[in-house]
Write a protein that holds these residues in place. Structure first.
Motif, PDB file in Angstrom:
ATOM      1  N   GLY A  18       0.302  -4.815 -10.051  1.00 50.05           N
ATOM      2  CA  GLY A  18       1.021  -3.557 -10.131  1.00 50.05           C
ATOM      3  C   GLY A  18       0.339  -2.425  -9.377  1.00 50.05           C
ATOM      4  N   MET A  19       0.337  -1.241 -10.017  1.00 53.05           N
ATOM      5  CA  MET A  19      -0.196  -0.033  -9.374  1.00 53.05           C
ATOM      6  C   MET A  19      -1.726  -0.034  -9.301  1.00 53.05           C
ATOM      7  SD  MET A  19       2.153   1.950  -8.262  1.00 53.05           S
ATOM      8  CE  MET A  19       1.356   3.539  -8.138  1.00 53.05           C
ATOM      9  N   LEU A  20      -2.375  -0.923 -10.047  1.00 48.71           N
ATOM     10  CA  LEU A  20      -3.838  -0.972 -10.016  1.00 48.71           C
ATOM     11  C   LEU A  20      -4.333  -1.317  -8.612  1.00 48.71           C
ATOM     12  CD1 LEU A  20      -6.452  -0.782 -11.655  1.00 48.71           C
ATOM     13  CD2 LEU A  20      -6.207  -3.211 -12.204  1.00 48.71           C
ATOM     14  N   ALA A  21      -3.608  -2.180  -7.896  1.00 53.19           N
ATOM     15  CA  ALA A  21      -3.995  -2.537  -6.530  1.00 53.19           C
ATOM     16  C   ALA A  21      -3.937  -1.325  -5.613  1.00 53.19           C
ATOM     17  CB  ALA A  21      -3.078  -3.648  -6.012  1.00 53.19           C
ATOM     18  N   LEU A  22      -2.900  -0.508  -5.771  1.00 52.07           N
ATOM     19  CA  LEU A  22      -2.768   0.694  -4.941  1.00 52.07           C
ATOM     20  C   LEU A  22      -3.882   1.691  -5.267  1.00 52.07           C
ATOM     21  CD1 LEU A  22      -1.082   2.060  -2.776  1.00 52.07           C
ATOM     22  CD2 LEU A  22       0.349   3.036  -4.563  1.00 52.07           C
ATOM     23  N   ASP A  23      -4.242   1.813  -6.545  1.00 54.39           N
ATOM     24  CA  ASP A  23      -5.348   2.693  -6.939  1.00 54.39           C
ATOM     25  C   ASP A  23      -6.645   2.257  -6.262  1.00 54.39           C
ATOM     26  OD1 ASP A  23      -3.555   3.973  -8.585  1.00 54.39           O
ATOM     27  OD2 ASP A  23      -4.213   2.964 -10.420  1.00 54.39           O
ATOM     28  N   ASN A  24      -6.896   0.941  -6.241  1.00 55.43           N
ATOM     29  CA  ASN A  24      -8.114   0.423  -5.610  1.00 55.43           C
ATOM     30  C   ASN A  24      -8.129   0.701  -4.110  1.00 55.43           C
ATOM     31  OD1 ASN A  24      -9.093  -0.599  -8.023  1.00 55.43           O
ATOM     32  ND2 ASN A  24      -8.328  -2.660  -7.674  1.00 55.43           N
ATOM     33  N   MET A  25      -6.987   0.512  -3.464  1.00 51.88           N
ATOM     34  CA  MET A  25      -6.906   0.741  -2.021  1.00 51.88           C
ATOM     35  C   MET A  25      -7.145   2.213  -1.683  1.00 51.88           C
ATOM     36  SD  MET A  25      -3.602  -1.747  -1.449  1.00 51.88           S
ATOM     37  CE  MET A  25      -3.340  -1.490   0.301  1.00 51.88           C
ATOM     38  N   THR A  63       3.199  -6.987   3.255  1.00 51.57           N
ATOM     39  CA  THR A  63       4.197  -8.041   3.456  1.00 51.57           C
ATOM     40  C   THR A  63       5.535  -7.445   3.863  1.00 51.57           C
ATOM     41  OG1 THR A  63       3.083  -9.369   1.760  1.00 51.57           O
ATOM     42  CG2 THR A  63       5.314 -10.025   2.380  1.00 51.57           C
ATOM     43  N   ASN A  64       5.928  -6.337   3.199  1.00 46.94           N
ATOM     44  CA  ASN A  64       7.170  -5.637   3.537  1.00 46.94           C
ATOM     45  C   ASN A  64       6.838  -4.490   4.489  1.00 46.94           C
ATOM     46  OD1 ASN A  64       9.359  -6.765   1.561  1.00 46.94           O
ATOM     47  ND2 ASN A  64       7.504  -6.499   0.319  1.00 46.94           N
ATOM     48  N   HIS A  65       7.103  -4.706   5.773  1.00 48.65           N
ATOM     49  CA  HIS A  65       6.721  -3.703   6.766  1.00 48.65           C
ATOM     50  C   HIS A  65       7.591  -2.455   6.676  1.00 48.65           C
ATOM     51  CE1 HIS A  65       5.647  -7.587   9.154  1.00 48.65           C
ATOM     52  NE2 HIS A  65       4.746  -7.320   8.217  1.00 48.65           N
ATOM     53  N   VAL A  66       8.854  -2.615   6.355  1.00 46.99           N
ATOM     54  CA  VAL A  66       9.781  -1.480   6.319  1.00 46.99           C
ATOM     55  C   VAL A  66       9.529  -0.627   5.092  1.00 46.99           C
ATOM     56  CG1 VAL A  66      12.206  -0.781   6.270  1.00 46.99           C
ATOM     57  CG2 VAL A  66      11.504  -2.789   7.611  1.00 46.99           C
ATOM     58  N   ASN A  67       9.403  -1.255   3.932  1.00 46.80           N
ATOM     59  CA  ASN A  67       9.184  -0.517   2.681  1.00 46.80           C
ATOM     60  C   ASN A  67       8.047  -1.182   1.902  1.00 46.80           C
ATOM     61  OD1 ASN A  67       9.311   1.053   0.429  1.00 46.80           O
ATOM     62  ND2 ASN A  67      11.325   0.363  -0.249  1.00 46.80           N
ATOM     63  N   PRO A  68       6.792  -0.809   2.217  1.00 45.82           N
ATOM     64  CA  PRO A  68       5.643  -1.459   1.563  1.00 45.82           C
ATOM     65  C   PRO A  68       5.570  -1.216   0.058  1.00 45.82           C
ATOM     66  CG  PRO A  68       4.925   0.420   2.871  1.00 45.82           C
ATOM     67  CD  PRO A  68       6.366   0.196   3.207  1.00 45.82           C
ATOM     68  N   ALA A  69       6.338  -0.262  -0.462  1.00 44.59           N
ATOM     69  CA  ALA A  69       6.346  -0.018  -1.911  1.00 44.59           C
ATOM     70  C   ALA A  69       6.769  -1.266  -2.676  1.00 44.59           C
ATOM     71  CB  ALA A  69       7.279   1.141  -2.248  1.00 44.59           C
ATOM     72  N   LEU A  70       7.583  -2.120  -2.037  1.00 40.04           N
ATOM     73  CA  LEU A  70       8.046  -3.342  -2.693  1.00 40.04           C
ATOM     74  C   LEU A  70       6.894  -4.319  -2.952  1.00 40.04           C
ATOM     75  CD1 LEU A  70      11.369  -3.929  -0.668  1.00 40.04           C
ATOM     76  CD2 LEU A  70      11.120  -2.959  -2.963  1.00 40.04           C
ATOM     77  N   ASP A  71       5.781  -4.202  -2.195  1.00 38.72           N
ATOM     78  CA  ASP A  71       4.625  -5.078  -2.416  1.00 38.72           C
ATOM     79  C   ASP A  71       3.964  -4.835  -3.762  1.00 38.72           C
ATOM     80  OD1 ASP A  71       5.205  -5.833   0.139  1.00 38.72           O
ATOM     81  OD2 ASP A  71       3.154  -5.671   0.902  1.00 38.72           O
ATOM     82  N   PHE A  72       4.204  -3.654  -4.352  1.00 38.76           N
ATOM     83  CA  PHE A  72       3.534  -3.279  -5.599  1.00 38.76           C
ATOM     84  C   PHE A  72       4.462  -3.372  -6.812  1.00 38.76           C
ATOM     85  CE2 PHE A  72       1.465  -1.070  -2.097  1.00 38.76           C
ATOM     86  CZ  PHE A  72       0.142  -1.412  -2.285  1.00 38.76           C
ATOM     87  N   THR A  73       5.543  -4.134  -6.677  1.00 42.73           N
ATOM     88  CA  THR A  73       6.492  -4.270  -7.793  1.00 42.73           C
ATOM     89  C   THR A  73       6.200  -5.512  -8.642  1.00 42.73           C
ATOM     90  OG1 THR A  73       8.042  -5.406  -6.308  1.00 42.73           O
ATOM     91  CG2 THR A  73       8.344  -3.034  -6.606  1.00 42.73           C
ATOM     92  N   HIS A  74       5.167  -6.285  -8.268  1.00 41.14           N
ATOM     93  CA  HIS A  74       4.801  -7.473  -9.047  1.00 41.14           C
ATOM     94  C   HIS A  74       3.634  -7.139  -9.975  1.00 41.14           C
ATOM     95  CE1 HIS A  74       7.413  -9.986  -6.576  1.00 41.14           C
ATOM     96  NE2 HIS A  74       6.873  -9.431  -5.494  1.00 41.14           N
ATOM     97  N   THR A  75       3.729  -7.574 -11.222  1.00 37.11           N
ATOM     98  CA  THR A  75       2.635  -7.348 -12.183  1.00 37.11           C
ATOM     99  C   THR A  75       2.169  -8.677 -12.765  1.00 37.11           C
ATOM    100  OG1 THR A  75       4.219  -7.046 -13.999  1.00 37.11           O
ATOM    101  CG2 THR A  75       3.490  -5.073 -12.831  1.00 37.11           C
ATOM    102  N   PRO A  76       0.866  -8.837 -12.992  1.00 35.92           N
ATOM    103  CA  PRO A  76      -0.171  -8.003 -12.378  1.00 35.92           C
ATOM    104  C   PRO A  76      -0.265  -8.271 -10.879  1.00 35.92           C
ATOM    105  CG  PRO A  76      -1.148  -9.870 -13.544  1.00 35.92           C
ATOM    106  CD  PRO A  76       0.325  -9.936 -13.803  1.00 35.92           C
ATOM    107  N   LYS A 136       4.769  -1.329 -12.619  1.00 35.14           N
ATOM    108  CA  LYS A 136       5.371  -1.600 -11.314  1.00 35.14           C
ATOM    109  C   LYS A 136       5.564  -0.289 -10.554  1.00 35.14           C
ATOM    110  CE  LYS A 136       8.022  -5.651 -12.853  1.00 35.14           C
ATOM    111  NZ  LYS A 136       9.365  -6.250 -12.943  1.00 35.14           N
ATOM    112  N   MET A 137       5.502  -0.372  -9.257  1.00 36.85           N
ATOM    113  CA  MET A 137       5.747   0.816  -8.441  1.00 36.85           C
ATOM    114  C   MET A 137       7.237   1.075  -8.340  1.00 36.85           C
ATOM    115  SD  MET A 137       4.358   1.689  -4.617  1.00 36.85           S
ATOM    116  CE  MET A 137       4.536   3.335  -3.942  1.00 36.85           C
ATOM    117  N   ASP A 138       7.594   2.325  -8.447  1.00 38.15           N
ATOM    118  CA  ASP A 138       8.988   2.741  -8.282  1.00 38.15           C
ATOM    119  C   ASP A 138       9.197   3.127  -6.824  1.00 38.15           C
ATOM    120  OD1 ASP A 138      11.516   3.742  -8.325  1.00 38.15           O
ATOM    121  OD2 ASP A 138      11.117   5.341  -9.786  1.00 38.15           O
ATOM    122  N   PRO A 139       9.938   2.334  -6.048  1.00 37.26           N
ATOM    123  CA  PRO A 139      10.114   2.629  -4.620  1.00 37.26           C
ATOM    124  C   PRO A 139      10.746   3.994  -4.359  1.00 37.26           C
ATOM    125  CG  PRO A 139      10.852   0.395  -5.133  1.00 37.26           C
ATOM    126  CD  PRO A 139      10.617   1.084  -6.439  1.00 37.26           C
TER     127      PRO A 139
END
Length: 671
Positions: free
Chosen positions: A321-328, A306-319, A260-263
């Motif tokens: 997780g951080m793999l989606a951010l790596d791909n982007m 989905t979270n415009h103010v703090n998009p880090a919260l979009d990456f707190t769901h697994t799977p 999970k991403m740590d905001p």
């Protein structure tokens, strides 16, 4: 041979018949096949009609061979090593030879470096066969022996048979000893093994991939790496090793997928800032970030989070997780023009039709992990690998980049809105799975396959499949179906029995052997006897009944069991845990309390044999294949019979019978 008498008594009687003294110096062996020694434990396996021969005892043979392999005569030593390589597969002989410190003698012969060519090949074969019995621990192997074996693998010009056995020995070392893994890893790297994949000999390729897989399994996470392979026609065993390598490679993504991403982690948040900067600030505007801080929320909305103010919260769901951010991030840096085009193209659309890049990338990553089964263990006997993943160093990331462009294209073709998000993802999943089923050999081929699977094509395919599977529900059609069904079932039954008469080849499951063992089974043409027997290799075509030495009368068969109810699945705990093998296992139970155990090579053969055996016993054929064949054949037969009624509405009920006439006093004039 009287099975109730002690084996020593039988041997003594044979020796007396030939005037041989010292019966304890002799033993019985099979005259055909592997020619194994007969022991009290194995004598129950002797079949009627089997030919046995008298031979010197295992202990005596081990002593003689141990002396001969240390002979000063090169010819005598070569003949002894050749015989030892053959006898070492016998567990009885192996136990005696190992008890005489035979393993150490062979190891010293290898370490001396004085054996070459055929002599060395026989030495390594005998060593591997003896160690495979699991009588002694691999941890006893010396460092000098490992260096010598690794040297054969690293030599540019070495005999093929020596290279094969060296790769197999190193694989066994890595798999059977954690300490030996570190020693082997110091001598051999995956990079060095990649060179062996470029040769034309598929045996060498198979052994090299098996060693690569072993190094992957035992390596710490931070030391795992993989190279790219070319595409070429391959055999089943190598296909399985490539499948295992593919699974292990994808499993390297599991840690990031479940992280999970740590905001509050600034380094992770900087990646999101970088995605925003690349999309909106441009490379040559260093002050852009400061000027646009107040517009971050708007930018994140245009990026599709989905979270415009703090998009880090979009990456707190697994799977994912951080793999989606790596791909982007990979898409944004390596395919920057594509990334910017997707983001800006959607930010300029009307709100209701924009494709949310961030949300799509996260959901797409999760979907790809499901399709490719990231985190799953490899299955025994599965050969389902995708060649394109071996043609690029960053195949996973490139696969994502192709799929995100597909998603954006499909979104536009469907004229989708935010409410249609799940529908779009379902269509994209179908596009990807259909394209992967075609086994594209490269990323470029995948792109071509996906171009042909547009949204309109998916709709056409769905409609076609729906029409082919159309099941009319009106009473007349149901009645027609019921009348046709017995005929179709009889047709399917005859097809199954004909396939059993042709026979099939099955693989023997045992301990980890280098050479696969096969056996063949077929039904007699009068459907009264099952013939089966061992084979040295997988056959091409039918095997004559004369070569199948064993048989079971169908009248003796009591039942057929499948899956976990099979005796050989209960006995082998490792296989018991393997879902793939469990789903392909079935056994024939016959009098008196005997079993014939099968593991089908694939699901199709499993269905054919279980159906055929059930048909022989007069039981219902209940496999998935029977249901599928029944639906297909009934549908075809009904369409043929109803061909003349096309575009005619079939009434729900038969027309009413008219009232009886007032009298039957009427005639018809034929003139």
């Amino acid at each position: 041979m009287d099975q109730r008498r002690p084996l020593s008594s039988v041997i003594r009687e044979v020796c007396d018949g030939w005037s041989l003294s010292g019966s304890e110096q002799f033993a019985l062996r099979y005259a055909d096949g592997p020619q194994l020694y007969i022991t009290e434990q194995s004598r129950a396996d002797i079949k009627n009609g089997t030919i046995l021969r008298l031979a010197i005892s295992p202990a005596r043979a081990a002593r003689q061979l141990l002396d001969r392999i240390q002979s000063h005569s090169i010819d005598a030593r070569l003949e002894a090593l050749k015989e030892l390589a053959k006898l070492s597969a016998d567990p009885t002989f192996a136990t005696e030879f190992i008890n005489m410190e035979g393993i150490g003698t062979l190891a010293r012969l290898v370490e001396s470096g004085t054996h070459f060519g055929e002599m060395l090949a026989f030495t390594l074969t005998a060593f591997l066969e003896l160690m495979d019995h699991g009588i002694v621990s691999w941890d006893l192997i010396s460092i000098s022996f490992i260096k010598q074996i690794a040297g054969y693998v690293n030599q540019p010009m070495v005999d093929v048979s020596i290279l094969q056995r060296s790769l197999a020995i190193l694989e066994s070392m890595v798999l059977n000893s954690h300490s030996l893994y570190h020693r082997v890893a110091q001598e051999i790297t995956v990079g060095q093994l990649i060179g062996h994949l470029q040769v034309s000999n598929q045996e060498i390729q198979t052994y090299a991939i098996a060693l690569i897989n072993a190094l992957f399994l035992k390596a710490p996470e931070d030391r795992r790496q993989v190279g790219a392979l070319g595409n070429r026609p391959i055999k089943a065993e190598m296909a399985h090793q490539l499948y295992v390598l593919q699974v292990l490679t994808f499993n390297l993504l599991e840690e990031r997928m479940m992280t999970k991403m740590d905001p509050n982690d600034q380094a992770q948040r900087d990646i999101i800032f970088e995605l925003r900067r690349i999309a909106f600030d441009g490379e040559n505007d260093p002050t852009g970030t400061e000027k646009r801080k107040a517009m971050y929320t708007k930018d994140y909305k245009m990026l599709g989070f989905t979270n415009h103010v703090n998009p880090a919260l979009d990456f707190t769901h697994t799977p994912p997780g951080m793999l989606a951010l790596d791909n982007m991030l990979y898409l944004a840096k390596v395919h920057q023009d594509t990334y910017i085009r997707i983001v800006l193209e959607n930010s300029s659309r009307e709100d209701k039709h924009e494709c949310p890049f961030g949300r799509c990338a996260i959901e797409l990553t999760r979907m790809l992990c499901e399709i490719l089964q990231v985190g799953e263990l490899p299955n025994e006997g599965c050969n389902d690998y995708h060649p394109m993943f071996f043609t690029h160093d960053r195949a996973w990331e490139e696969f994502f980049c192709v799929c995100i462009q597909l998603l954006n294209k499909t979104w536009k073709e469907m004229r989708a809105t935010a409410e249609d998000f799940n529908k779009v993802m379902q269509v994209v999943r179908e596009q990807i799975t259909r394209a992967l089923a075609m086994k594209p050999s490269s990323i470029d081929q995948l792109k071509n396959k996906l171009r042909g699977l547009s949204y309109s094509e998916i709709l056409r395919l769905r409609q076609s499949e729906r029409m082919s599977q159309d099941d009319f529900q009106s009473p007349p059609i149901i009645e027609l179906r019921e009348r046709i069904q017995p005929e179709i079932l009889e047709l399917i039954k005859q097809q199954r029995l004909n396939r059993l008469c042709e026979g099939s080849c099955f693989r023997k499951l045992g301990n980890r052997r280098r050479q696969e063992k096969f056996w063949f089974c077929r039904l007699s043409l009068n459907h009264k006897v099952l013939h089966y027997g061992d084979l040295d290799e997988s056959p091409q075509g039918e095997v004559p009944f004369e070569l199948l030495s064993d048989k079971i009368p169908v009248s003796d068969i009591k039942s057929v069991v499948t899956g976990k109810d099979c005796p050989h699945m209960k006995e082998k705990s490792a296989l018991k845990q393997n879902k793939e093998v469990l789903e392909l296992a079935f056994s024939v139970l016959y009098d008196p309390d005997e079993t014939l155990n099968f593991v089908a090579p694939n699901k199709y053969e499993y269905c054919i044999w279980t159906d055929g055996l059930c048909a022989l016993l007069g039981r219902e054929m209940g496999s998935d294949l029977t249901r599928s064949d029944l639906d297909t054949l009934i549908s075809m037969e009904m369409k043929l019979r109803l061909l003349d009624l096309e575009n005619i509405t079939i009434p729900e009920a038969p027309p009413p019978v008219p009232k009886e006439p007032s009298s039957y006093n009427f005639t018809y004039n034929y003139s």
